[in-house]
Design an enzyme around this catalytic site. Sequence first.
Site, mmCIF file in Angstrom:
data_model
loop_
_atom_site.group_PDB
_atom_site.id
_atom_site.type_symbol
_atom_site.label_atom_id
_atom_site.label_comp_id
_atom_site.label_asym_id
_atom_site.label_seq_id
_atom_site.Cartn_x
_atom_site.Cartn_y
_atom_site.Cartn_z
ATOM 1 N N HIS A 94 0.849 -1.194 0.000
ATOM 2 C CA HIS A 94 0.000 0.000 0.000
ATOM 3 C C HIS A 94 0.882 1.239 0.000
ATOM 4 O O HIS A 94 1.926 1.264 0.636
ATOM 5 C CB HIS A 94 -0.921 -0.006 1.229
ATOM 6 C CG HIS A 94 -2.095 0.906 1.072
ATOM 7 N ND1 HIS A 94 -2.026 2.255 1.319
ATOM 8 C CD2 HIS A 94 -3.365 0.662 0.661
ATOM 9 C CE1 HIS A 94 -3.210 2.801 1.079
ATOM 10 N NE2 HIS A 94 -4.038 1.860 0.677
ATOM 11 N N ASP A 144 -7.938 -4.734 0.114
ATOM 12 C CA ASP A 144 -8.567 -5.343 -1.060
ATOM 13 C C ASP A 144 -8.399 -6.855 -1.102
ATOM 14 O O ASP A 144 -9.112 -7.544 -1.833
ATOM 15 C CB ASP A 144 -7.961 -4.754 -2.350
ATOM 16 C CG ASP A 144 -8.213 -3.258 -2.463
ATOM 17 O OD1 ASP A 144 -9.374 -2.861 -2.297
ATOM 18 O OD2 ASP A 144 -7.249 -2.506 -2.702
#
Length: 272
Positions: A185, A243
Amino acid sequence: FNGFRRDAHPMAVMCGVVGALSAFYHDSLDIWDPRQREISAFRLIAKVPTLAAMSLKYALGQPFIYPRNDLNYAENFLHMCFALPAEPYHVSPILTKAMDRILILHADHEQNASTSTVRLAGSSQANPFACISSGIASLWGPAHGGANQAVLEMLRQIGSKDKIPEFIERAKDKDDPFRLMGFGHRVYKNYDPRAGVMKESCHEVLEELGVKNEPLLELAMELERIALEDDYFVSRKLFPNVDFYSGIILKAMGFPEDMFTVLFAVSRTVGW
């Protein structure tokens, strides 16, 4: 809605119908009035989930289900998505909790592509509904809002646990186009705290729905375990992100994969 083909992508429909709201709330809207800005925010947060549920129903060829004031935000959204006029629909507390978590955890995340798009459109003093529509367009891409759908596609590509080491090696190869989706991320340089919450919800939802031995979940957990033991990923702080598990939850709930990004837009509207 009747102006769209039934097989239109729900994100294309959302861009259109949310943008169309600016035609209904235009002449009387003064964006310099704080109260009118607040009302616009209320309208958007209320209408976007309704429109999202309608885009699902339209694609399925089912009647629209209208909002109910006796249900909370997550319950209401699930009811609009999955209820049918011919029979009562019980909204599961477990699924409601999972949906609530998904909506909260995706609500906003710093200066990303879609947030930048909404702010840029807003800086021209455009209609708020048009600005949100522009954010939905930006969110549509697989490099942004479509990441959880890409995770499922990756897991299906890997196929089975015994092939994980092969794909791990391919992910390390700069000349190989294969990438591990759902890892790393731009903001969370260590473990994404949202991923842990999603993993917990994933197990709760599958247990509630009686899904035994979900191959994609088992594959995802094994992939996570192997990747977190690999120095290549650990040294680069490539840990699972939000996700990684959210797509499995939404698939188990019964959402088609092309609706995943629409759900992201519902959540992200609050942040925008």
